[in-house]
Motif scaffolding. Structure first.
Motif, PDB file in Angstrom:
ATOM      1  N   UNK A   1       1.095  -1.022   0.297  1.00  0.00           N
ATOM      2  CA  UNK A   1      -0.272  -0.245   0.043  1.00  0.00           C
ATOM      3  C   UNK A   1       0.741   1.452  -0.099  1.00  0.00           C
ATOM      4  N   UNK A   2       0.402   1.735  -0.616  1.00  0.00           N
ATOM      5  CA  UNK A   2       1.156   3.184  -0.694  1.00  0.00           C
ATOM      6  C   UNK A   2       1.128   4.085   1.163  1.00  0.00           C
ATOM      7  N   UNK A   3       0.448   3.759   2.032  1.00  0.00           N
ATOM      8  CA  UNK A   3       0.481   4.052   2.705  1.00  0.00           C
ATOM      9  C   UNK A   3       1.726   2.870   3.455  1.00  0.00           C
ATOM     10  N   UNK A   4       2.243   1.507   3.523  1.00  0.00           N
ATOM     11  CA  UNK A   4       3.207   1.329   3.923  1.00  0.00           C
ATOM     12  C   UNK A   4       3.939   1.862   3.432  1.00  0.00           C
ATOM     13  N   UNK A   5       4.564   2.425   1.901  1.00  0.00           N
ATOM     14  CA  UNK A   5       5.569   2.448   1.595  1.00  0.00           C
ATOM     15  C   UNK A   5       6.082   4.328   2.516  1.00  0.00           C
TER      16      UNK A   5
ATOM     17  N   UNK B   1      18.484  18.134   2.707  1.00  0.00           N
ATOM     18  CA  UNK B   1      17.688  17.828   1.663  1.00  0.00           C
ATOM     19  C   UNK B   1      16.839  16.534   0.946  1.00  0.00           C
ATOM     20  N   UNK B   2      18.011  15.460   1.559  1.00  0.00           N
ATOM     21  CA  UNK B   2      17.315  14.506   0.453  1.00  0.00           C
ATOM     22  C   UNK B   2      16.585  13.386   1.655  1.00  0.00           C
ATOM     23  N   UNK B   3      16.347  14.278   2.898  1.00  0.00           N
ATOM     24  CA  UNK B   3      15.484  14.417   3.890  1.00  0.00           C
ATOM     25  C   UNK B   3      13.889  14.850   3.719  1.00  0.00           C
ATOM     26  N   UNK B   4      14.292  15.762   3.965  1.00  0.00           N
ATOM     27  CA  UNK B   4      12.908  16.995   3.047  1.00  0.00           C
ATOM     28  C   UNK B   4      12.627  15.905   1.330  1.00  0.00           C
ATOM     29  N   UNK B   5      13.064  15.651   1.191  1.00  0.00           N
ATOM     30  CA  UNK B   5      12.865  14.796  -0.584  1.00  0.00           C
ATOM     31  C   UNK B   5      11.883  13.651  -0.300  1.00  0.00           C
ATOM     32  N   UNK B   6      12.743  12.840   0.943  1.00  0.00           N
ATOM     33  CA  UNK B   6      12.093  11.770   1.354  1.00  0.00           C
ATOM     34  C   UNK B   6      10.246  12.291   1.443  1.00  0.00           C
ATOM     35  N   UNK B   7      10.424  13.131   2.620  1.00  0.00           N
ATOM     36  CA  UNK B   7       9.486  13.251   3.337  1.00  0.00           C
ATOM     37  C   UNK B   7       8.400  14.414   2.129  1.00  0.00           C
ATOM     38  N   UNK B   8       9.069  14.713   1.388  1.00  0.00           N
ATOM     39  CA  UNK B   8       7.575  14.481   0.765  1.00  0.00           C
ATOM     40  C   UNK B   8       6.809  14.014  -0.312  1.00  0.00           C
ATOM     41  N   UNK B   9       7.629  12.817  -0.619  1.00  0.00           N
ATOM     42  CA  UNK B   9       7.091  12.218  -1.852  1.00  0.00           C
ATOM     43  C   UNK B   9       6.454  11.300  -1.212  1.00  0.00           C
ATOM     44  N   UNK B  10       6.538  11.115   0.496  1.00  0.00           N
ATOM     45  CA  UNK B  10       6.008  10.193   1.688  1.00  0.00           C
ATOM     46  C   UNK B  10       4.742  10.469   1.896  1.00  0.00           C
ATOM     47  N   UNK B  11       3.949  12.349   1.781  1.00  0.00           N
ATOM     48  CA  UNK B  11       3.158  12.424   2.267  1.00  0.00           C
ATOM     49  C   UNK B  11       2.323  13.138   0.809  1.00  0.00           C
ATOM     50  N   UNK B  12       2.682  13.422   0.005  1.00  0.00           N
ATOM     51  CA  UNK B  12       1.603  13.627  -1.514  1.00  0.00           C
ATOM     52  C   UNK B  12       2.080  12.542  -3.048  1.00  0.00           C
ATOM     53  N   UNK B  13       2.255  11.304  -2.218  1.00  0.00           N
ATOM     54  CA  UNK B  13       2.248  10.741  -3.066  1.00  0.00           C
ATOM     55  C   UNK B  13       1.468  10.114  -3.551  1.00  0.00           C
ATOM     56  N   UNK B  14       0.400   9.961  -3.060  1.00  0.00           N
ATOM     57  CA  UNK B  14      -1.448   9.253  -3.603  1.00  0.00           C
ATOM     58  C   UNK B  14      -1.478  10.326  -4.294  1.00  0.00           C
TER      59      UNK B  14
END
Length: 455
Positions: free
Chosen positions: A44-48, A87-100
């Motif tokens: 699931x997107x939630x798990x990723x 910046x790497x950490x910020x990108x990870x959080x951006x995609x984790x938050x906005x993937x859906x």
């Protein structure tokens, strides 16, 4: 034993060596990645997102350790290495938050009972990455690829294998299943066979133009999708109405950031004739005063190039430009000291056809070019085989935007240095490559954009 060796460009001493794997071993890892893909794509997107948030936390907690490693392997100023990890950490959080939202189905009105476009993963994606941003370049590819349900294998630059293995370990510690992200410490000669492997569905490369041509040819022969970011010779137009103090500060940072080794660095400064002399005088003073030194020392503005051979290649480009008629204003001499150092250098009297005008100079060398008016400045900016970044500095933002729309590049910024942002697409045109990374545009490069029709 076949190994890759990391050499500290500041001291020229060996940091560590890493055993290279054979083609057979690389294929085993790719097969494992492909097996993982078939289960990973069902998560699931939630798990990723949970794992991606974990990765962001690991990057934050280990920021100092990772930053030191990057600085030791490629010479980046330590505080800039720390900013890279942030910046790497910020990108990870951006995609984790906005993937859906980024890969949400797009419903389209047709004669069907239901018709829509859905975005599905493709499989194992190969990334061939450079040394200049050893953590960020990888995360820029891996975070969106993994969040869409793809898995990634990395062929990183040989001089930053410490960073490559650190990233692989970080993915494992974040909880990602084995095979979601894999580092392949292989020779560049193996890339051809790796791309051809049946489980590799696509390849992304950030690097030199020759490397991009080679990878694109191999990918094309094997009918594999490719995205290329091949650097550039970014032009910044300086109009007559600017605040020279502010603009020369930006020009200084734009040319010396990352020791001058940035694809989107300000490389060609095209200055209107009316302020050319004043700009050159102030810019030369600031370039001269910028301290070249050990990248771990706080008062160093810039450090060494990543390797001695790269420093020597840059010097040859400077010397060739002078032979072609370019004028050396500052620098241009290899210092007599240990390390891959090259001084802040300024070249003027440049014309199309000269090395410093036509080629990418990957180091602390600025090309300052005079333009009689706005129209000539635009023509000079666009007179390039490259088209990655570009910029305009002016006190009239409407005028700046009008010029930015005329610049032939994938990114055109007004009153700001070009920078990548996960919310916006990043990439180039012409010999700077094709395809996009980041944002909703980049995340869809390596998916199956699939039509569903229900009658």
């Amino acid at each position: 034993m076949n190994t890759t060796v990391s050499i500290n460009p500041t001291t020229e001493k060996e940091i560590a060596s890493y055993e290279r794997i054979s083609q057979k071993e690389a294929f085993k890892k790719i097969d494992k990645a492909n097996k993982t893909y078939h289960s990973w794509k069902k998560t699931s997107l939630e798990e990723r997102s949970k794992f991606m948030y974990n990765l962001a936390d690991i990057l934050d907690k280990n920021k100092e350790k990772y930053a030191i490693l990057a600085t030791e392997e490629m010479g980046k100023i330590l505080k800039q290495s720390e900013a890279e990890i942030e910046k790497c950490a910020m990108i990870c959080r951006y995609y984790a938050k906005n993937i859906e939202t980024l890969i949400a189905d797009k419903h389209i009105e047709t004669e069907a009972h239901k018709s829509y476009v859905t975005f599905q993963p493709l499989g194992v994606t190969l990334a061939v990455m450079p040394w200049n941003f050893p953590f960020y370049q990888v995360i820029r590819f891996a975070s969106p690829a993994v969040m869409t349900g793809n898995v990634g294998v990395l062929k990183h630059a040989s001089n930053v294998q410490g960073c490559a293995f650190a990233l692989e370990d970080a993915f494992k510690k974040a909880g990602f299943p084995d095979g979601v992200f894999t580092n392949l410490n292989v020779s560049s000669s193996e890339i051809k066979n790796i791309i051809a492997h049946k489980s590799i569905v696509a390849v992304t490369l950030t690097g030199s133009e020759p490397a991009g041509r080679s990878v694109a040819e191999i990918a094309g022969k094997n009918l594999k999708k490719s995205v290329l970011e091949l650097g550039g010779s970014d032009a910044y137009i300086i109009l007559e109405d600017v605040d020279l103090e502010k603009v020369t500060d930006l020009a200084l940072y734009g040319r010396l950031q990352n020791n001058g080794q940035t694809c989107i660095a300000a490389k060609r400064f095209i200055v209107l004739e009316k302020i050319y002399d004043d700009f050159l005088t102030l810019f030369t003073k600031k370039m001269k005063n910028a301290k070249m030194g050990n990248p771990t020392e706080k008062d160093s503005y810039y450090g060494p190039l990543a390797r001695v051979d790269l420093r020597d290649e840059l010097h040859q480009q400077v010397q060739k430009t002078i032979e072609e008629g370019g004028k050396l204003i500052l620098g241009g001499q290899i210092p007599k000291q240990k390390g891959a150092y090259y001084p802040a250098t300024i070249l003027t009297d440049l014309k199309p056809g000269m090395t410093a005008f036509d080629e990418e100079l990957f180091g602390p060398v600025a090309s300052v070019i005079k333009a009689k008016d706005e129209d000539e400045a635009i023509k000079l900016a666009n007179n390039s085989a490259f088209g990655l970044g570009s910029g305009v500095f002016t006190s009239d933002v409407k005028r700046g935007e009008k010029i930015a729309l005329q610049l032939e590049a994938g990114n055109s910024f007004v009153n700001k240095l070009v920078a990548s942002d996960p919310r916006l697409p990043f990439g180039g045109i012409k010999n700077s490559g094709y395809g996009r990374e980041l944002s909703g545009y980049g995340i869809k490069e390596f998916v199956n954009t699939k039509t569903i029709w229900v009658d």
